[in-house]
Design a protein around this motif. Structure first.
Motif, PDB file in Angstrom:
ATOM      1  N   ILE A  29       0.774  -1.172  -0.049  1.00  0.00           N
ATOM      2  CA  ILE A  29       0.047   0.099  -0.154  1.00  0.00           C
ATOM      3  C   ILE A  29       0.789   1.378  -0.019  1.00  0.00           C
ATOM      4  O   ILE A  29       1.648   1.458   0.805  1.00  0.00           O
ATOM      5  CB  ILE A  29      -0.937   0.198   1.091  1.00  0.00           C
ATOM      6  CG1 ILE A  29      -1.909  -1.199   1.416  1.00  0.00           C
ATOM      7  CG2 ILE A  29      -1.894   1.329   1.083  1.00  0.00           C
ATOM      8  CD1 ILE A  29      -2.558  -1.343   2.835  1.00  0.00           C
ATOM      9  N   ASP A  31       0.639   5.310   0.222  1.00  0.00           N
ATOM     10  CA  ASP A  31      -0.345   6.452   0.527  1.00  0.00           C
ATOM     11  C   ASP A  31       0.033   7.635  -0.496  1.00  0.00           C
ATOM     12  O   ASP A  31       1.253   8.199  -0.274  1.00  0.00           O
ATOM     13  CB  ASP A  31      -0.361   6.804   1.927  1.00  0.00           C
ATOM     14  CG  ASP A  31      -1.438   7.904   2.063  1.00  0.00           C
ATOM     15  OD1 ASP A  31      -1.810   8.642   1.347  1.00  0.00           O
ATOM     16  OD2 ASP A  31      -1.727   8.112   3.341  1.00  0.00           O
ATOM     17  N   VAL A  89      -8.715   0.272   6.084  1.00  0.00           N
ATOM     18  CA  VAL A  89      -8.038   1.444   5.964  1.00  0.00           C
ATOM     19  C   VAL A  89      -8.377   2.603   7.027  1.00  0.00           C
ATOM     20  O   VAL A  89      -7.714   3.565   7.019  1.00  0.00           O
ATOM     21  CB  VAL A  89      -7.618   1.970   4.429  1.00  0.00           C
ATOM     22  CG1 VAL A  89      -6.888   1.202   3.613  1.00  0.00           C
ATOM     23  CG2 VAL A  89      -9.187   2.401   4.019  1.00  0.00           C
ATOM     24  N   THR A 100     -11.832   9.633   5.595  1.00  0.00           N
ATOM     25  CA  THR A 100     -11.635   9.091   4.656  1.00  0.00           C
ATOM     26  C   THR A 100     -13.105   8.587   3.879  1.00  0.00           C
ATOM     27  O   THR A 100     -14.006   8.332   4.806  1.00  0.00           O
ATOM     28  CB  THR A 100     -10.780   7.786   4.762  1.00  0.00           C
ATOM     29  OG1 THR A 100     -10.826   6.797   3.548  1.00  0.00           O
ATOM     30  CG2 THR A 100     -11.306   6.678   5.735  1.00  0.00           C
ATOM     31  N   ILE A 105     -11.385  -1.349   1.613  1.00  0.00           N
ATOM     32  CA  ILE A 105     -11.307  -1.546   0.024  1.00  0.00           C
ATOM     33  C   ILE A 105     -11.154  -3.137   0.004  1.00  0.00           C
ATOM     34  O   ILE A 105     -10.371  -3.622   0.716  1.00  0.00           O
ATOM     35  CB  ILE A 105     -10.009  -0.807  -0.339  1.00  0.00           C
ATOM     36  CG1 ILE A 105      -9.987   0.691  -0.111  1.00  0.00           C
ATOM     37  CG2 ILE A 105      -9.683  -1.208  -1.871  1.00  0.00           C
ATOM     38  CD1 ILE A 105      -8.779   1.525  -0.265  1.00  0.00           C
ATOM     39  N   LEU A 123      -3.273   4.694  -2.767  1.00  0.00           N
ATOM     40  CA  LEU A 123      -4.305   5.304  -1.435  1.00  0.00           C
ATOM     41  C   LEU A 123      -4.325   6.581  -1.035  1.00  0.00           C
ATOM     42  O   LEU A 123      -3.166   6.766  -1.199  1.00  0.00           O
ATOM     43  CB  LEU A 123      -4.124   4.224  -0.317  1.00  0.00           C
ATOM     44  CG  LEU A 123      -4.894   4.399   0.684  1.00  0.00           C
ATOM     45  CD1 LEU A 123      -6.586   3.926   0.433  1.00  0.00           C
ATOM     46  CD2 LEU A 123      -4.537   3.628   1.994  1.00  0.00           C
ATOM     47  N   TYR A 128      -8.752   5.350  -4.562  1.00  0.00           N
ATOM     48  CA  TYR A 128      -7.281   4.328  -4.619  1.00  0.00           C
ATOM     49  C   TYR A 128      -7.523   3.525  -6.006  1.00  0.00           C
ATOM     50  O   TYR A 128      -8.500   3.879  -6.761  1.00  0.00           O
ATOM     51  CB  TYR A 128      -8.033   3.224  -3.678  1.00  0.00           C
ATOM     52  CG  TYR A 128      -9.009   2.310  -3.745  1.00  0.00           C
ATOM     53  CD1 TYR A 128      -9.007   1.168  -4.416  1.00  0.00           C
ATOM     54  CD2 TYR A 128     -10.414   2.759  -3.329  1.00  0.00           C
ATOM     55  CE1 TYR A 128     -10.272   0.399  -4.910  1.00  0.00           C
ATOM     56  CE2 TYR A 128     -11.497   2.197  -3.706  1.00  0.00           C
ATOM     57  CZ  TYR A 128     -11.422   0.918  -4.419  1.00  0.00           C
ATOM     58  OH  TYR A 128     -12.483   0.010  -4.775  1.00  0.00           O
ATOM     59  N   THR A 130      -5.909   0.018  -7.948  1.00  0.00           N
ATOM     60  CA  THR A 130      -5.062  -1.367  -7.991  1.00  0.00           C
ATOM     61  C   THR A 130      -4.568  -1.765  -9.200  1.00  0.00           C
ATOM     62  O   THR A 130      -5.061  -1.233 -10.351  1.00  0.00           O
ATOM     63  CB  THR A 130      -6.022  -2.299  -7.042  1.00  0.00           C
ATOM     64  OG1 THR A 130      -5.063  -3.362  -7.064  1.00  0.00           O
ATOM     65  CG2 THR A 130      -7.175  -2.796  -7.950  1.00  0.00           C
TER      66      THR A 130
END
Length: 134
Positions: A29, A31, A89, A100, A105, A123, A128, A130
């Motif tokens: 992950i 950020d 998260v 948030t 997620i 993120l 977000y 992926t």
């Protein structure tokens, strides 16, 4: 002292390499609101049970200081199937005193073969992304 440092480096390198060979799935992950890895985020790995059509929890881990989990799915058995990674998260953002939009997620993906699968996310508090990494 130099000898100790060299031995320590070799141990860490061999441990990291052996983890890559031993496990089939990893995640990471980043950020993007801070440009840093997201540490201490709980992640659940689930597999779809085709008989019941429900996801079954296999493992829960927390990201390390580099925002990574590298020890999902041992390679000692066939792992083909549908999986879900749930990134919890909300607590991560609360620890930074940030709101948030996404408290968790879920990323669902299919493993078809014995290759290594890396499923990272980027993120921010309000978005977000992926992809399948390597």
């Amino acid at each position: 002292m130099k000898k100790i440092i060299t031995l320590l480096f070799l141990f860490v390198a061999s441990y990291t390499f052996s983890q890559e060979k031993e496990f089939q799935l990893s995640t990471h992950i980043l950020d993007i609101s801070t440009g840093k890895p997201a540490q201490n985020v709980e992640i659940h790995l689930e597999k779809l049970d085709e008989k019941t059509n429900k996801f079954i929890l296999l493992q829960g881990e927390k990201t390390d200081k580099n925002g990574r989990v590298g020890n999902f799915l041992r390679k000692n058995k066939p792992n083909a199937g549908l999986y879900k990674l749930t990134f919890l998260v909300n607590a991560y953002f609360e620890s930074q005193q940030k709101d948030t939009f996404y408290p968790f997620i879920e990323v669902v993906f299919r493993i078809k073969d014995e290759d290594h699968y890396h499923v990272p996310i980027t993120l921010s508090p309000y978005g977000y992304s992926t992809y399948r990494g390597n």
